[in-house]
Structures are given as structure tokens and as C-alpha cells.
Design an enzyme around this catalytic site. Structure first.
Site, PDB file in Angstrom:
ATOM      1  N   SER A   1      90.532  31.958 -89.538  1.00 22.26           N
ATOM      2  CA  SER A   1      89.146  32.392 -89.347  1.00 22.26           C
ATOM      3  C   SER A   1      89.058  33.915 -89.489  1.00 22.26           C
ATOM      4  O   SER A   1      89.374  34.443 -90.566  1.00 22.26           O
ATOM      5  CB  SER A   1      88.647  31.885 -87.985  1.00 22.26           C
TER       6      SER A   1
ATOM      7  N   HIS B   1      87.337  23.358 -86.739  1.00 22.37           N
ATOM      8  CA  HIS B   1      87.800  24.749 -86.760  1.00 22.37           C
ATOM      9  C   HIS B   1      88.898  25.003 -85.711  1.00 22.37           C
ATOM     10  O   HIS B   1      89.312  26.147 -85.538  1.00 22.37           O
ATOM     11  CB  HIS B   1      86.599  25.660 -86.484  1.00 22.37           C
TER      12      HIS B   1
ATOM     13  N   ASP C   1      84.251  21.476 -90.221  1.00 17.15           N
ATOM     14  CA  ASP C   1      84.244  22.767 -89.525  1.00 17.15           C
ATOM     15  C   ASP C   1      82.795  23.235 -89.375  1.00 17.15           C
ATOM     16  O   ASP C   1      82.073  23.408 -90.365  1.00 17.15           O
ATOM     17  CB  ASP C   1      85.056  23.754 -90.383  1.00 17.15           C
TER      18      ASP C   1
END
Lengths: 278, 278
Positions: free
Chosen positions: B148, B257, B224
Site C-alpha cells: 500500500s 487489503h 480490496d
């Protein structure tokens, strides 16, 4: 369905879920982590119970146990219950080794614990029935393992229920709680002063009293701070030797009591259970 | 030795350590997790840097990343730095996506951030030199990855330093911070309104401006929540296609995620880096 879904996440091809349900055994909501590997619809998978140690919840092994890859490989459902009832209405103790987070997998008989601290009934009877009704488990193929206090839980539950658990292993278990401070405190506190009532919660005493399983796998780190004072695996080795139980006790050099140790040997244990669960 | 040992635990045959040192880049103590696999004394091992995402410390991947078995198998040291300077004397913001825990791997130029938020210099220069002096690393064989915000860090640091990092991968990275809310907020806040200054912190802009690596591996879950609003891997695919960079972008069905996603593909990434680090 008794289970409320708190979270479900895809991992290693399966689903790592966290669920809550009302327990009649403990009189409280209980939280449990369940990993279900990818599988053909309609098939039912063997189950491995993982019982956690002092201070832990369902989350410690879920976060740090590194079991999902091996469970996916072998097609095994892993269930990680909490270690005690919890909540403001539940009795507690300021110590880390008694009260909430320290249920010791007993059915307490002493006040004020007896009303809620019934982890034996919860793990042996209530939760397996609920799981069997709502997850794709083959309840005839169950194994059990655990760490420290949870290793004590796995050994004693396995020894008391050899027809229900085909395979029993443990990581750094408390093997003789009647002979060590953690166990004397917990068993005395939950069960009262009559030590005869403690014996069904002591793996070595159970074996001395005739309980049998064919074999056990135990890993123990030799750098574990609790090795000589609380865990004493040599007592289990002696009991198994006298009883003809095939114990594989592996002393692991340099490993301590943490999830660094557990996660290292987790895949071994899952493969060992898988071979016995068919 | 600049590193104070906070903890060292044996795991998967190696040592998972957590260390603290005073950083001249950030003007604060910084904490870093380092896993060193078992190795022959005197040998030096390749290094994989793992940069974490928003709200994370060194501990998230250490606890949940499931990297140690693969690092042990391939003989790779994994280093997980913190995501920002921390402390009461360090500026902060109430939001989860700015300030402490959200350093975005930039050298801030705006007040009050410029004094401490110098994560680019810390990760690119200061920490590698300190690590090289005190750990058995072969500093000529470095790879970098991250998740991320940390995927953004890995891509941008890798693109700016192709001579230093032989391999670059990412999990669900922010690939074009100049075009998404997380990035616009962070780059604007740390670097000020001149968007030209942002370009060296945007993987897609770096590629458009001529930065090159031979190849990249990116995994991205298609479940996600941040996929379409913040991550937008299609922008990286377009940039790489236009630039002739060999991007392997794998959309992973059903993954979100979380570390459930990261841990599932961690061993793949480590093997991929290992093949390129020799």
C-alpha cells in the site's frame, strides 16, 4: 445460525473468519477464529483444534501462528477458541495467570468462578456441536493441539476423549499442573482444595490413572523461560514411558515460549495431524 | 554499534530481532525489525526491504507477514522499518493517513514536517549504511517490496535507485499518488502545493519522466476496498507498457487489503526476489 460473523478474510485460498456466539456453557458471548481452506463444495474436512495459552484470545494464533498455508495444503479446518469467558459481568483477577484469559480448560466448581468458567464443557461439548452444524467439518476426524496452558488443555482433553480426538499434540505444554505454580494456583482457585478433583485436569495424573492415547507429539524450546519451573516435559516423558504411550518429545535448541517458536513448528504439527486424520 | 536490541527471538532457524537506534535523518529514535536466517558464519546474505503501509509500525509484517519460512529457505535477510518518526516531540495529525504512521517515504519540505519526516533519506541512505555495518548483509544484493503506502515507497525508491535495488515488487501499492486522495493529501501536506516537486514520489510520474527498472512484480486483490479509489494499478500497467517495463500485475480474486492477502503471496515475492538476488 448461532454464529455472528465479525470478520472474514481470504487467505491462502481459504477463509479466515472470526465469529461470535452466545455460549450456554459460559453464559457469555464467546469469540472463535475458524480457518476453512478452499475445498470442493459438499466435501467435509478434518478439524484441528488449537487451544491458546495464558493471556491469549482467539487472535494470537490467528495473527502469529502461520498455520494457514499448511492447513490449505492438507485440507484441514483450524479452530482457535478464546481462553476464557470475558466481560464486565464475568469474575476476573488482576493476575495474568488467573481469571479472564486464564480459564485453564476446566469446569470451575468454586465461587465466584463456577457460573462462567466452564471451558471444559465449552470446548469438549458445546463448541464442537455448534461448529459441526454450521461449518463443513467431518466431526469424526478431529485432532487437538495447543500452547502452554492450551497445550495442557489439548493433552487433558485428548486423554479424556480418545474416541473423539484421533491425534493429540502440543507446543510447550503444562504437562503436570498439580506439580507447578501456574497449575496449583489455577486448579486450587477454580476447583477448591481437594486435589483428587484436580486429577482429571492434569495430563500426567490422567495417564497415571489409566487414560491412554496411542501417541503424542510435543515440541519444547530449550530456551523457554518456563521450562523448568512450569512446563517440565520430563514428567510427561516419564508418565508416557510408564504407560506405553508413544510420545515424540522434541527439544528445540534456542527456541523460547513465543510465537516465534510455535510458528516455526506449526506446519510440522499440521502435517502430523493430517497424516492421522486421513 | 548503533542498534539497541529490544528483542531477539529464534524463529524458523534464524533470529527475528527488533532494534532501536537514533536517526540523524529523522532526529528521533527509530525502531526496525530484522530477520536474519541461519547461515554459515562469515557469509553475507542478500537483503529484502519491506516497507509497511498506513498506520503500521515495524511490527505488523513481523507478526502477520509470514515471511520467515521463505526467508530461511532462500537465505534472505528481511528488514522492516517503521513508517514514520514517532514521539511526543514529533508533529502529528489526528488523521490516520497523515503524520505519524504515514510518512509516505518522502523528505518533507513543509513546516512543521520538514524537521523529522525525512523517511526518504532514512530508508535510502541512513538505514542501509547502518544495517551494512552491523548485520551480515551483502549490500550489493538488495531488493525492495512493500504494501500500500509501502508499495508506493518500494516502487518509487526502486525506480529512483535502479543501481541499488536489483528487484522491486509490491503488494497493493499506491502507484500514482498524485492522482488519488491519499497521495494528494500527503504529498501536498509534506511537500507543498508545487506539484512538480511531487513527481519523484509518484511511480507513474517517475516512469513518465524516464525512470526505469527492468521488471516489477505486483499483486493486487480484486476485493480490496481501496482498489479503484486509491490504488489504481491500471495506471501502473499503462505507464509500464508505454515505457517497456516488464510488469507482472496479478489480480488476485477475492483478496482484500489485509495481511490475509499479503501473507498469502509473501512466499511468492520472496522467491521472486531470491531468483534475482542470486
Amino acid at each position: 445460525m448461532p454464529f455472528e460473523t465479525l470478520s472474514e478474510v481470504r487467505a491462502h485460498g481459504g477463509i479466515q473468519g472470526v465469529y461470535r456466539h452466545d455460549s450456554t456453557a459460559t453464559g457469555t458471548p464467546m469469540t472463535v477464529a475458524v480457518f476453512v481452506p478452499q475445498h470442493e463444495p459438499g466435501t467435509r474436512l478434518p478439524v484441528l483444534w488449537y487451544l491458546s495459552g495464558l493471556t491469549c484470545t482467539h487472535a494470537n494464533v490467528m495473527d502469529k501462528g502461520e498455520y494457514r498455508a499448511a492447513c490449505a495444503e492438507h485440507g484441514i479446518i483450524l479452530i482457535a477458541p478464546d481462553t476464557s469467558p470475558r466481560g464486565e459481568a464475568v469474575p476476573d483477577d488482576a493476575a495474568y495467570d488467573f481469571g479472564q484469559g486464564a480459564g485453564f480448560y476446566v469446569d470451575a466448581t468454586e465461587a465466584p468462578w463456577a457460573a462462567n468458567f466452564r471451558m471444559r464443557t465449552y470446548i469438549e461439548d458445546e463448541l464442537p456441536a455448534l461448529i459441526a452444524a454450521d461449518f463443513p467439518v467431518d466431526i469424526d476426524r478431529q485432532g487437538i493441539t495447543g500452547h502452554s496452558m492450551g497445550g495442557h488443555g489439548a493433552l487433558t482433553i485428548g486423554l479424556r476423549n480418545p474416541d473423539r480426538f484421533r491425534s493429540v499434540s502440543a507446543f510447550a505444554p503444562i504437562v503436570a499442573p498439580m506439580q507447578v505454580p501456574w497449575g496449583e494456583k489455577a486448579l486450587g482457585g477454580y476447583l477448591g482444595p481437594d486435589r483428587a478433583a484436580w486429577r482429571e485436569y492434569d495430563a500426567c495424573a490422567l495417564i497415571a490413572d489409566g487414560a491412554r492415547v496411542a501417541e503424542m507429539l510435543v515440541d519444547q524450546g530449550d530456551a523457554d523461560n518456563f521450562l523448568t519451573g512450569q512446563l517440565r516435559p520430563e514428567l510427561l516423558a516419564e508418565a508416557c514411558s510408564a504407560a506405553g504411550i508413544d510420545l515424540t518429545l522434541r527439544m528445540q535448541p534456542g527456541y523460547d515460549h513465543s510465537y516465534g517458536f510455535i510458528s516455526t513448528f506449526m506446519a510440522d504439527h499440521i502435517a502430523w495431524h493430517a497424516a492421522r486424520l486421513g
